[in-house]
Design a protein around this motif. Structure first.
Motif, short mmCIF file in Angstrom:
data_model
loop_
_atom_site.label_atom_id
_atom_site.label_comp_id
_atom_site.label_asym_id
_atom_site.label_seq_id
_atom_site.Cartn_x
_atom_site.Cartn_y
_atom_site.Cartn_z
N ASN A 12 5.63 2.45 6.72
CA ASN A 12 5.04 2.78 8.02
C ASN A 12 5.87 2.20 9.16
O ASN A 12 6.15 2.88 10.14
N SER A 13 6.28 0.94 9.02
CA SER A 13 7.05 0.29 10.08
C SER A 13 8.50 0.73 10.09
O SER A 13 9.18 0.66 11.12
N LYS A 51 0.83 -1.21 0.00
CA LYS A 51 0.00 0.00 0.00
C LYS A 51 0.86 1.26 0.00
O LYS A 51 0.54 2.24 -0.65
N ALA A 52 1.98 1.22 0.74
CA ALA A 52 2.88 2.37 0.76
C ALA A 52 3.45 2.63 -0.63
O ALA A 52 3.69 3.78 -1.01
N GLY A 53 3.64 1.57 -1.40
CA GLY A 53 4.12 1.72 -2.76
C GLY A 53 3.12 2.43 -3.64
O GLY A 53 3.50 3.21 -4.53
N SER A 58 -2.63 5.04 8.39
CA SER A 58 -1.24 5.31 8.02
C SER A 58 -1.11 5.78 6.58
O SER A 58 -0.33 6.70 6.28
N THR A 59 -1.88 5.20 5.67
CA THR A 59 -1.79 5.61 4.27
C THR A 59 -2.40 7.00 4.06
O THR A 59 -1.96 7.75 3.20
N THR A 60 -3.41 7.33 4.87
CA THR A 60 -3.97 8.68 4.82
C THR A 60 -2.91 9.71 5.19
O THR A 60 -2.73 10.73 4.51
N MET A 61 -2.16 9.42 6.24
CA MET A 61 -1.13 10.36 6.69
C MET A 61 0.01 10.46 5.69
O MET A 61 0.56 11.54 5.45
N MET A 62 0.38 9.33 5.08
CA MET A 62 1.42 9.36 4.04
C MET A 62 1.00 10.26 2.88
O MET A 62 1.79 11.03 2.35
N THR A 63 -0.27 10.13 2.49
CA THR A 63 -0.79 10.95 1.39
C THR A 63 -0.75 12.43 1.74
O THR A 63 -0.35 13.27 0.93
#
Length: 201
Positions: free
Chosen positions: A98-99, A52-54, A158-163
Motif C-alpha cells: 500500500n505504501s 496483510k498485503a502478503g 486498502s486490502t479491500t481494494m487490493m483484493t
C-alpha cells in the motif's frame, strides 16, 4: 455506540473507495503481460507482499492457479533465504504494498533482477510516487482512499481494494484464455465448487 450505523458508514466508505480505483490502460498492459509470460511462454505468476498485503498476494496466487494460470506466492523474507530459487526466466511478478515503501518488497525486486534481469514487475500500490511504483514496469493504483480503521492505521480499505484489483486481473485473464467450467473442474475437484463445476461440463 450504534454498530448498525457504523456498519452502514463502513460499507459506504469501502464502496466509494472501490469505485474510486483509477481505471487506466495499465490494466490492459498487466493482463496482456500475464497472458504473454504465462500462457504463451510457459512461465508462471509470482506474487508477493508483506503482512496483510502478503495475505492478499497469496489469495491472488491461489485464485489464479485455480482458474488456469499457474501462480505461486513467494514470501519476501524467505526469498532471501533460498526461496528465490522458485523463479524462472519466463515468470512475471505481482508485488503488493500500500505504501510502496516496504523494504522487503523493494529488496525483492533487486534480488529477482539479479537472477533474471528482464522479469516484468507489476505493482499494486496506493502511492504513485513511491519507490516501488517507480521500480515497476506496470503500476496499478488503488486510489489511496483512507482506511476505515478508526486509527487510520489498520489495513482495511486498502486490502479491500487490493483484493478487487486482483479479481479484475483474474477475471480478465480467464476471459482471454477461454477458461471453462470443465477446465475449472480439473483443477478444483473437491468440495461444493468441484461438484458444481462438474455439473456444468
Amino acid at each position: 455506540m450504534d454498530v448498525k450505523q457504523s456498519m452502514r458508514d463502513i460499507l459506504r466508505a469501502e464502496s466509494d473507495a472501490i469505485m474510486s480505483i483509477p481505471v487506466s490502460d495499465a490494466y490492459d498492459a498487466a493482463v496482456e503481460a500475464i497472458v504473454e509470460r504465462v500462457h504463451r511462454r510457459g512461465g508462471k505468476l509470482v506474487t508477493a507482499g508483506m503482512g496483510k498485503a502478503g495475505q492478499i498476494a497469496m489469495n491472488i496466487a491461489t485464485t489464479f492457479s485455480s482458474t488456469g494460470t499457474p501462480a505461486v506466492n513467494l514470501h519476501p523474507s524467505e526469498a532471501q533465504h533460498g526461496d528465490l530459487g522458485v523463479m524462472q526466466p519466463d515468470d512475471i511478478v505481482l508485488l503488493i504494498s500500500n505504501s510502496g515503501k516496504t523494504r522487503e518488497i523493494i529488496e525483492l525486486i533487486e534480488l529477482m533482477h539479479g537472477l533474471y534481469a528482464d522479469i516484468p514487475v507489476i505493482v499494486i500500490t496506493g502511492a504513485a510516487d513511491s519507490p516501488l511504483a517507480q521500480a515497476a514496469d506496470i503500476t496499478l493504483l488503488t486510489g489511496g482512499a483512507p482506511e476505515v480503521c478508526p486509527l487510520g492505521l489498520t489495513p482495511t480499505t486498502s486490502t479491500t481494494m487490493m483484493t478487487v484489483i486482483g479479481d479484475i486481473l483474474v477475471v480478465n485473464v480467464m476471459k482471454i484464455i477461454g477458461f471453462t467450467a470443465s477446465d475449472y473442474a480439473k483443477r478444483h475437484h473437491g468440495g461444493y465448487l468441484g461438484v458444481t463445476a462438474r455439473a456444468k461440463e
